[in-house]
Every structure is written in C-alpha cells, then in structure tokens.
Design an enzyme around this catalytic site. Structure first.
Site, PDB file in Angstrom:
ATOM      1  N   HIS A  55     -17.479  -0.753  16.356  1.00 53.44           N
ATOM      2  CA  HIS A  55     -16.463  -0.336  15.393  1.00 53.44           C
ATOM      3  C   HIS A  55     -16.356  -1.321  14.229  1.00 53.44           C
ATOM      4  O   HIS A  55     -16.222  -0.921  13.078  1.00 53.44           O
ATOM      5  CB  HIS A  55     -15.120  -0.211  16.124  1.00 53.44           C
ATOM      6  CG  HIS A  55     -13.987   0.188  15.250  1.00 53.44           C
ATOM      7  ND1 HIS A  55     -13.863   1.467  14.754  1.00 53.44           N
ATOM      8  CD2 HIS A  55     -12.938  -0.514  14.767  1.00 53.44           C
ATOM      9  CE1 HIS A  55     -12.779   1.524  14.011  1.00 53.44           C
ATOM     10  NE2 HIS A  55     -12.204   0.342  13.993  1.00 53.44           N
ATOM     11  N   GLU A 102     -11.363   7.079   6.738  1.00 53.24           N
ATOM     12  CA  GLU A 102     -11.646   6.393   7.997  1.00 53.24           C
ATOM     13  C   GLU A 102     -11.329   7.292   9.171  1.00 53.24           C
ATOM     14  O   GLU A 102     -10.534   8.206   9.065  1.00 53.24           O
ATOM     15  CB  GLU A 102     -10.791   5.123   8.101  1.00 53.24           C
ATOM     16  CG  GLU A 102     -11.446   3.946   7.456  1.00 53.24           C
ATOM     17  CD  GLU A 102     -10.824   2.620   7.882  1.00 53.24           C
ATOM     18  OE1 GLU A 102     -11.442   1.611   7.577  1.00 53.24           O
ATOM     19  OE2 GLU A 102      -9.742   2.612   8.490  1.00 53.24           O
ATOM     20  N   HIS A 104      -9.923   7.857  13.100  1.00 51.74           N
ATOM     21  CA  HIS A 104      -9.062   7.335  14.163  1.00 51.74           C
ATOM     22  C   HIS A 104      -9.158   8.300  15.340  1.00 51.74           C
ATOM     23  O   HIS A 104      -8.160   8.798  15.848  1.00 51.74           O
ATOM     24  CB  HIS A 104      -7.623   7.155  13.675  1.00 51.74           C
ATOM     25  CG  HIS A 104      -7.011   5.875  14.145  1.00 51.74           C
ATOM     26  ND1 HIS A 104      -5.734   5.764  14.599  1.00 51.74           N
ATOM     27  CD2 HIS A 104      -7.548   4.633  14.252  1.00 51.74           C
ATOM     28  CE1 HIS A 104      -5.494   4.505  14.948  1.00 51.74           C
ATOM     29  NE2 HIS A 104      -6.571   3.812  14.750  1.00 51.74           N
ATOM     30  N   ASP A 278      -5.683  -6.433   4.861  1.00 50.09           N
ATOM     31  CA  ASP A 278      -4.748  -5.836   5.807  1.00 50.09           C
ATOM     32  C   ASP A 278      -5.230  -6.122   7.229  1.00 50.09           C
ATOM     33  O   ASP A 278      -6.386  -6.474   7.441  1.00 50.09           O
ATOM     34  CB  ASP A 278      -4.613  -4.333   5.581  1.00 50.09           C
ATOM     35  CG  ASP A 278      -5.863  -3.590   5.994  1.00 50.09           C
ATOM     36  OD1 ASP A 278      -6.937  -3.959   5.493  1.00 50.09           O
ATOM     37  OD2 ASP A 278      -5.779  -2.660   6.811  1.00 50.09           O
ATOM     38  N   ASN A 547     -17.145   4.973   6.541  1.00 54.54           N
ATOM     39  CA  ASN A 547     -16.784   4.600   7.889  1.00 54.54           C
ATOM     40  C   ASN A 547     -17.726   5.331   8.837  1.00 54.54           C
ATOM     41  O   ASN A 547     -18.130   6.450   8.563  1.00 54.54           O
ATOM     42  CB  ASN A 547     -15.313   5.020   8.101  1.00 54.54           C
ATOM     43  CG  ASN A 547     -14.838   4.806   9.519  1.00 54.54           C
ATOM     44  OD1 ASN A 547     -14.550   5.762  10.228  1.00 54.54           O
ATOM     45  ND2 ASN A 547     -14.756   3.583   9.943  1.00 54.54           N
TER      46      ASN A 547
END
Lengths: 741, 81
Positions: A55, A102, A104, A278, A547
């Site tokens: 990841h 991205e 999730h 972040d 991503n």
C-alpha cells in the site's frame, strides 16, 4: 515497561522479531538489517514493515508506473507532477487546481460506513496538503451483485459514509459511478476523488528543510486506530495488561476535519509553513520519514510529546497509528507563536514534537531514549521493488475465440421490452437513491452534478471560470483486453469532459486489481499501465498522480481489472456549459460517430450472462478530433450526452427523462443501434437552423454525423416502438428503492 | 409487563466524536467534573409478562444483528421493571 532502544538492539542482536507477522519477507528483513548494520528496534521494524507494505511502497507496481513519467507528454498546464501528495494543474487566471483519487476498498468492506467516510477524509487532506481549498468530491463505487445479501449490508453503509463525511465538511459530491458485478462481492471498491483550488503562489510541498525548523503535529489526538497488525509488536514489548484488542477500524470525525481545513488554510494564508504533510496510511512513520526524506534528511522527534487519546499506546503503536484528522507541518521558529495562535483560535491541538537537524538521519526518541535511528530515504523511498512474474492468462485467448450469441430484439414489442429491461437493470438504473444522500449543491458553485456527463464547479464568481471532472472505467473491456480497456476508459472520461463543454487538461487514476502475486493479474496491471501511459502520450494529457489498490480478490478469484480514470478539464465560462437533457421541443437530434455490431463488454451482453470476445479497439486520434469538434460546436449544442454504458438506448432515455421532454428517432438495424456500446459517440440536440454548421463540423473533423430524429412530445418513439415518459420513468427509477428500501 | 433494555456503547478503543464534543462543551457551561465522556444508546423493548429465555435470546440476536454494529460496538441486554 521495557523499551527496545537502539542500544538494546545493538546489545541483543539476535533477539527474535515478528517480521513475518508484520508482513515482511525474509529477504526484506535481511535488507533492513543490512541498511542499519544491526537488527532494527521494534519501532524501526514497525516503521519499515508498514512503509514497505504494498500500500505504501508500491513495490509491485513501481516498475510499471514509471512509464507515466517516461511517456509523459509535454504539458504547460502541469505545475506539480507525480510524487507529491497530489498533482497541480494551471487553469489560467492565476488559479491552480489539484485533484486526486484514492482507494479505500478493504476498510470499507470491514466497516462500510467508517471505511467510506475515512476514505473521503483522507483524500480531502491530501488536497488540503497541497495548499488548496477542497471544493468538491466524487466517488466511483463498485459492488457485488445488486441483489446479493452482502451488497445490502455494504452498499447502504458506504453510501451513508460518503454522504455523512462529505456533507458534514460542506463539500458538494458532484459525481462518480455505482457499478455492480459479482467479482466485487467481498471486494467492494470505494474510490474517492477530491478537487481543490488555490492561487499559483499558494502551492505547498511536503518537504522538511532548514535545520532548526520545528516539526509540529496538529489536529486530532492519536489513538489506537488502524494498527491491528502492529499489536503483535506491542504484545512482544509489553507485559502489562492492555485494553481490548487494538481496533483496525478508523473512525472519522468530519467536524474535526472541517476545523482542520479552515485552520490549515489560515496558516497557509499567513505563509507560516515550510512544508506540510497529512497523516494517512502509516501515520507518523510515513509523515516523518517522507518529510525528512524530501528535505535534507535530518530530523529529531520526541515521541512522548505526541498528544494521546489512549495513554496506554506503546511507541510502536504511536508511530503506526492511523488516527484520522491529523497533519504534520515544518515551521520556522520565528513563526511558531503565530502558528500556535491560529491553531488555538480554531481549537486545534498543536504540539511541537521535534525539529529538522543538520544530519541525514531520522532520530526518534521516547522519554530520552533513542528508539529509531534510520536514513529516512530507506524507509520512505528505497523500499523493495519487485519485478513480479507476468503471464497472459489463458482466458484472454479463450474469450477471443468464443462465439457469442446474444438475443437481439427486432419487433416493436421486443424492442420496447428490451429497453425497459435495460434501463431498469442496476448498472443503468437511475442513481438518485444514492446521489440524493449526497449534498450536491452546498457552497453554491456546483454547475453540473450526477447524472450529468461530468461534474462541474465554478471557480471564480466574477469571470465564471470553472472546472469539470469525470471518472470512468469499463472493467469488462479491461478484462477482455486491459491495454485497450485503459485507453477506452481515458477516452470516455475525456469525452465526458468535452461533452459538457470543458477542455480536458490532466489525468488521475485509481488502479484496482487482484493479487500482484498472480502472474495473470500482474499481466492485466502491466497492460493497463502501458495502455494508459500510451494514451496519455498520444492525447497530450499528463498523469498528475494516482493510486494502486492490489489484493482485491476472494480466494483465487480476482475482481475485474478496474482502472478508474479521472480527467479534469477547464471551461472559461460555466454559463455556456452543455447539459445532458433535451431542453426544448422542435430541435434535431444528431448522433456523432459511427456504430458497429461488436456487443462485447456491453450491458446488453452482460444482462444475458455474456461478456463477449474482443474488446472494441480505441481510435484515439478520432477521439481527440471528437473533443475538438465538441468544443468548437459547443455554441450550437442545446444538449449533449455521451453514448457509453447501455448504448444509445440508455443515452436516449436519460436525455428524455432529464427534463421529461420526449423525442422521436428513426434507426436502421435498430437493436445494434440501440444496444451496441461502440466508443467515440455523442448524442447532441441542435436547432434545425444550425444544420449546415453541424455538417461543416463533421467535415472539418472527419467524423460521421447522422440526424436521427427530433425532440418533443410526451414519449420516446424509436421507429414504431412507443415508450411513454411515465413508463420509462417508472422502469428507470424503481430499481434502487426496491433493492435498498 | 417487563422492559428488556439493550445498551449499546462504542468499544472503548474506538474514537467517539460525539462524546468528545460533549466533553468539550461541559466546561464551557461551567461543569468541570468530567475527565472524559463517551456516548452510547439505549433501547427499551416492552414485552408482555416476564421475558422468557427464548425472548431474551432473540433480543440478544437482534442486538447483534441490528441494534449494534459488532465491528465497533458492544452491547448488554438486561431486564428492568
């Protein structure tokens, strides 16, 4: 409690460590020892294990992804390219926009609401980190079969999570996709896109330089979120009783994020940070090593200063925690007072946890004891790189030779039944049940939103400058031919942008695949990246970032290869955008582009349990001419709608239902004309007075155009098939409420 | 008539934004007693007569499947009144 310090690691070189439980391979563990010249401390092991995970390190995809750089087209629009938190694109008038998508996926399967919510939160922080104000989000979603039991658990939670988080932030959700296929059962795809805007001079980068500058952690306190795997380490190091098992579920707090956004923007405005990052996946491990690595390398962190929500966290867990709504900034000492004052004003906890140093090593101590001493580059960037075996799966040739036989309707009644069946199928049916849970219009700048071809946001209230964004994937084409599938997805996304009247500028992507350890999946991935890079080069659109999500599979069954391609475009005056719906009677309907009879990968084939044999071939030169045609002809288009999923049948129904104005069209070879999904086509409505201009455009750009009918009335007439708007509307809108309540 | 009560709380390690908001609002109103606050929910289910073991088992099942989210929450079932 015993702390595994650097000294301890030197003194006890042979202590056994749970590297395998942390997902490291034997040679990777050996490499860490080699880099450090000793065994890693447990904290270092935690950092390497998570930063070298698929990841974070892109270890299986890196060798392929570099094509995006190698084949990058020359572009004046790109201000910041791949490698930063998100790419930045120049849209003129001194505005820059940044956008990124991205995944999730896995967290959203485990806990749909929080997984999806924190997916939105994470991408919003990525955009914020670039110095931009987030202005809109989009969410391409994929699920198992619509009537499967687990979809009933997963889908409502994910939709509510996306809506809950985005709505609380006050960010309009302007588009996305909802697609069903059985391979996504157990592997729902939650891809989240965010777009933000700033002035050119406001761009911020993730860099820590200037010895003596302070490292500030601000935002939410650190808890035990998302550190399931690292508990192995904690239990090794501690004997004391721990609270219940650490949660791997991260819970989002959108109100905390909203405050963090405003706080960051005020800090940016006052120009108080040297670099900012972040905290997402891999938390502080990632933020500190990436910031240090992008700067000169030296950084010292005092980990005990990190404000904790759960005081029992071990140093390893603090480093790994994925608690949401946190940021890390590099601040010059002369600015720290003002920085802290702004944080206090917004009620955001901010703590100096360390400083940038002269050296080239990242030192982390805990209560005065050194627990991490590493070259940050080895953690953040020099992770393992794999050239995974690639093998073209046997199914590709088998499919190519397959004879497919899909029933094609001929009589008027059969055509009618077929259209009603198609538009009620979950992939084509009206998605209002989903999108009505999202706030589409908050902030008052949404010009277009789902179900329009692309989402459009006004950037400047005075000049009416705006941006349009679209995401697309056709996973069935990608399954048949991943190289063509990627090109076609990019072409469709670009076409969607131009259909609304915006000029395509840049590309982002979210590549969702099965296990990279399966050579067949790796072949799909390699072909996809090759196709996308080739297409970007040919179309002159730079990839700004993206991503990769691997391991989306259940047992040996991988998801369909799903490259979700996002394109961003700019429109000089949003008031001139072209809507999708027919908006007056008496106009002519023209179909731009030719149709052929290849039904492979189409929704109509899928409804008959067929995927087909050969994917359509992309013709990017023609797609580029089509974009030019759409932009030049925009003034005369009253409405325009892309022909893609569901073919012309779906396009016609959607354009009619939007404003409930009927149409009457004549088609030869009606079934193919309606249900084939031949790429490169757009349906437009023009005033009959503009016929000459339409024909001239077709000649200039060498694209076939055909007048197929006229607008008006209260029904859709296709040859001698009559469909009233009422029955179309019923079929189109009933599906989702019936399935999901 | 009896009351079967199901109390649902977030697991202690899970972030509770609502509880945090309450905790930070208390001192603003002059209440200074709280070190932390966690917020849960309570279901009151009325049944005729004394609850049977079977009914309690069903409530337990419902608590697991509907009233709580076992991934992030815990629950207790008890009888009142």
């Amino acid at each position: 409690m015993s702390l595994d310090t650097v000294t301890n690691a030197q003194n006890n070189p042979d202590a056994s460590q749970p590297w395998a439980e942390l997902g490291l391979k034997e040679d990777e563990y050996a490499r860490i020892k080699n880099i450090l010249g000793r065994r890693p401390t447990s904290s270092e092991l935690a950092m390497y294990s998570v930063m070298w995970s698929e990841h974070c390190s892109y270890k299986s995809s890196k060798v392929h992804l570099k094509q995006f750089g190698e084949k990058a087209p020359k572009s004046d629009a790109l201000l910041v390219g791949i490698g930063e938190n998100a790419g930045v694109v120049d849209i003129g008038q001194n505005y820059a926009v940044t956008f990124k998508i991205e995944s999730h996926n896995h967290p959203s399967f485990v806990e749909p609401y929080q997984g999806a919510a924190t997916g939105v939160g994470g991408i919003v922080r990525d955009i914020l980190t670039m110095g931009a104000r987030p202005i809109a989000v989009m969410d391409p979603l994929r699920f198992g079969l619509a009537d499967a039991e687990d979809t009933r658990r997963v889908l409502p939670g994910i939709i509510a999570g996306v809506g809950g988080y985005g709505n609380c932030l006050g960010l309009p959700n302007i588009g996305g996709e909802v697609v069903f296929d059985e391979t996504y059962a157990g592997n729902p795809l939650v891809n989240a896109l965010c777009v933000g805007v700033m002035k050119h001079e406001d761009i911020k980068l993730a860099k820590a330089h200037g010895a003596g500058n302070l490292v500030v952690l601000f935002g939410a306190k650190t808890g035990g979120d998302g550190i399931g795997g690292v508990s192995v380490l904690a239990s090794e190091t501690f004997n004391a009783a721990k609270p219940t098992k650490r949660p791997s579920v991260q819970v989002g707090d959108p109100f905390a994020e909203k405050v963090l956004i405003e706080c960051c923007l005020e800090i940016f405005h006052a120009d108080l940070v040297v670099g900012i990052q972040d905290l997402g996946g891999a938390g502080l491990s990632c933020a500190t090593s990436e910031l240090a690595s992008a700067g000169s390398g030296g950084m010292e962190i005092e980990l005990e200063k990190v404000p904790l929500r759960d005081p029992s966290l071990s140093p390893e867990e603090i480093l790994m925690s994925e608690s949401q709504e946190r940021m890390c900034a590099i601040v010059e000492p002369k600015h720290i007072k003002q920085f802290m004052a702004i944080c206090k004003k917004w009620d955001v906890t901010a703590t100096v946890i360390g400083e940038v140093t002269e050296g080239e090593r990242l030192h982390i101590s805990f209560n005065g004891e050194l627990i991490v001493d590493v070259p940050p580059r080895t953690v953040a960037h020099d992770g393992p790189v794999y050239n995974r075996p690639i093998a073209k799966p046997a199914y590709v040739e088998e499919r190519a030779k397959a004879v497919i036989n899909i029933p094609m309707p001929t009589s008027a009644e059969d055509v009618k039944a077929a259209i009603l069946k198609l538009i009620a199928s979950p992939n084509i049916a009206d998605k209002s049940w989903v999108t009505s849970q999202y706030d589409k219009y908050v902030q008052g700048n949404s010009v277009l939103a789902q179900p329009e071809d692309s989402g459009m946001i006004r950037i400047d209230e005075k000049t009416n400058l705006g941006v349009a964004i679209s995401t697309d994937a056709n996973a069935r084409w990608s399954y048949l031919d991943p190289y063509e599938g990627a090109k076609l997805a990019l072409a469709e996304s670009m076409r969607n942008i131009a259909t609304t009247g915006a000029k395509p500028l840049a590309v982002t992507n979210c590549l969702n695949f099965g296990s990279p350890e399966d050579p067949g999946v790796m072949w799909q991935f390699a072909e996809t990246v090759r196709g996308l890079a080739d297409a970007c080069l040919e179309l002159g659109l730079p990839v700004t970032g993206g991503n990769v999500s691997f391991y989306n599979q259940t047992g040996s069954v991988a998801i369909l290869p799903t490259p979700v391609i996002g394109v961003l475009g700019v429109i000089q005056d949003v008031r001139k955008r072209t809507p999708m719906g027919i908006n007056k009677s008496g106009s002519d309907l023209w179909l731009i582009g030719d149709v052929d009879s290849n039904m492979s990968g189409s929704e109509w084939a899928y409804l008959h349990g067929e995927i087909g044999n050969l994917s359509p071939k992309s013709d990017l030169a023609k797609e580029a001419r089509l974009v030019d045609l759409l932009l030049e002809g925009q003034e005369i288009f009253e409405a325009a709608h892309d022909v893609s999923n569901g073919g012309l049948a779906a396009t016609l129904v959607e354009t009619v239902l939007k404003n409930k104005i009927g149409a009457s069209v004549t088609l030869s070879d009606v079934a193919v004309a309606l249900f084939s999904e031949t790429p490169g086509r757009v349906l437009v409505a023009i005033d009959p007075n503009h016929t000459n201009e339409m024909v001239a455009l077709a000649g200039k750009y060498q694209i076939a155009v055909n007048k197929i009918g006229t607008t008006g009335g209260d029904k859709l007439m296709i040859n001698d098939t009559k469909l009233s708007i009422t029955e179309l509307s019923k079929a189109h809108t009933e599906t989702f409420p019936k399935l999901f309540g | 008539m009896a009351l079967i009560v199901v109390e649902v709380m977030l697991k202690p390690e899970i972030l509770d934004p609502q509880g945090q908001a309450v905790a930070s609002a208390l001192p603003r109103l002059g209440f200074n007693f709280a070190k932390s606050v966690r917020q849960g929910k309570r279901f009151e289910i009325e049944v005729e007569g004394t609850p049977t073991a079977e009914q309690l088992a069903q409530v337990e099942d419902a608590a697991h499947k509907l009233l709580s989210n076992p991934v992030i929450e815990t629950y207790v079932v008890k009888v009142e009144g």
